[in-house]
Design a protein around this motif. Sequence first.
Motif, PDB file in Angstrom:
ATOM      1  N   ALA A  98      20.003  60.996  50.283  1.00 41.70           N
ATOM      2  CA  ALA A  98      19.060  59.950  49.883  1.00 41.70           C
ATOM      3  C   ALA A  98      19.611  59.131  48.718  1.00 41.70           C
ATOM      4  O   ALA A  98      19.478  57.900  48.687  1.00 41.70           O
ATOM      5  N   ALA A  99      20.239  59.800  47.767  1.00 48.07           N
ATOM      6  CA  ALA A  99      20.824  59.093  46.625  1.00 48.07           C
ATOM      7  C   ALA A  99      21.946  58.169  47.070  1.00 48.07           C
ATOM      8  O   ALA A  99      22.055  57.023  46.596  1.00 48.07           O
ATOM      9  N   ALA A 100      22.787  58.646  47.983  1.00 47.66           N
ATOM     10  CA  ALA A 100      23.884  57.821  48.480  1.00 47.66           C
ATOM     11  C   ALA A 100      23.354  56.567  49.173  1.00 47.66           C
ATOM     12  O   ALA A 100      23.898  55.463  48.990  1.00 47.66           O
ATOM     13  N   MET A 101      22.296  56.721  49.950  1.00 47.09           N
ATOM     14  CA  MET A 101      21.718  55.563  50.625  1.00 47.09           C
ATOM     15  C   MET A 101      21.157  54.558  49.620  1.00 47.09           C
ATOM     16  O   MET A 101      21.297  53.343  49.785  1.00 47.09           O
ATOM     17  N   GLN A 102      20.549  55.066  48.558  1.00 47.09           N
ATOM     18  CA  GLN A 102      20.009  54.164  47.536  1.00 47.09           C
ATOM     19  C   GLN A 102      21.123  53.412  46.811  1.00 47.09           C
ATOM     20  O   GLN A 102      21.000  52.206  46.550  1.00 47.09           O
TER      21      GLN A 102
END
Length: 324
Positions: free
Chosen positions: A99-103
């Motif tokens: 999720a952090a990578a996508m953000q």
Amino acid sequence: MKLVTFRNSAGQARPGVLLGGDRVFDIAAATARDGGGDVLGDMLAVIAAGRAGLERIARLMAGGETIALGEVTLLAPLPRPTQIRDCGNYEKHVRQAIAAAMQLRARATPDPEATLEKFRAAGLFEIPPVWFEQPLYYKGNPMSVVGPDADVIRPRAAKLMDYELELAVVIGGPARDLTPENALDAVFGYTIFNDFSARDLQSRETQFRFGPAKGKDFDTGNAIGPCIVTVDEIADPEALTMIARVNGDERVRTTSGGGQHSIAGTIAYISQDETLHPGDLIAMGTVGDGCGYESLTFLDDGDVVELEIEGIGVLRNRLVGHGN
């Protein structure tokens, strides 16, 4: 035993045994004097000597001289691992890191919210099924290792630096084609691994679906220590309390258990058709909430990271800017 590598007053790197937290037994000096076999001059030699080597060291310690810990400098207990493999075994960490990578990727686009919706629709927030089916790992750089209280130098292009709280296994080996039932027999000991990461670089380059490159591959990026604890002192490696602190502020307190794949199962899988050698280091992966990436909270220059694992000790490192 708690095994360390230390630099003495003469500038020599030596393997040793940490005693009582304030004394060190010099293995190299003792084995050079006893005439009972090869000189165990570095940690790889100690590991390769196996159980017989540990028994020999224990005998020599009975009447041997020790050095005050304050008179030496602790280095990484295994300054040059034969190989580094780093797994991803904890679902909470994996989900939050994805999720952090996508953000981070979305923030680099003109319309981050619209980009996030596209990512969700494409299933990019989901963990690939293969992760549940088998252990996954990448190979790190065994030449970029530092030890306790060493500075970690921020790569020049990195803005988002991070730490990772991981338990690591040190292989005694050689061993091949292990099973989950006998895989732990190949373990020499356990240590702490801090896989320092440049998350902005990592997020960018892994879009190509290769493993991490410059996001993790830089001098001083792999911190190990403060010691290797031999297997006889760790009753259950999947029941150890693990803590991360930044500048004294506790960020997580958890346990080493709960991985998707057990330590034994992970080692067995890695050993299939591939020999594991003495001094191979296998990190079990970042525990849930065991890094700043998961909450998009990153390190500043001067921050001190302390990773603590029950029975092993505290691995402390400071992040510094390039050229400091």
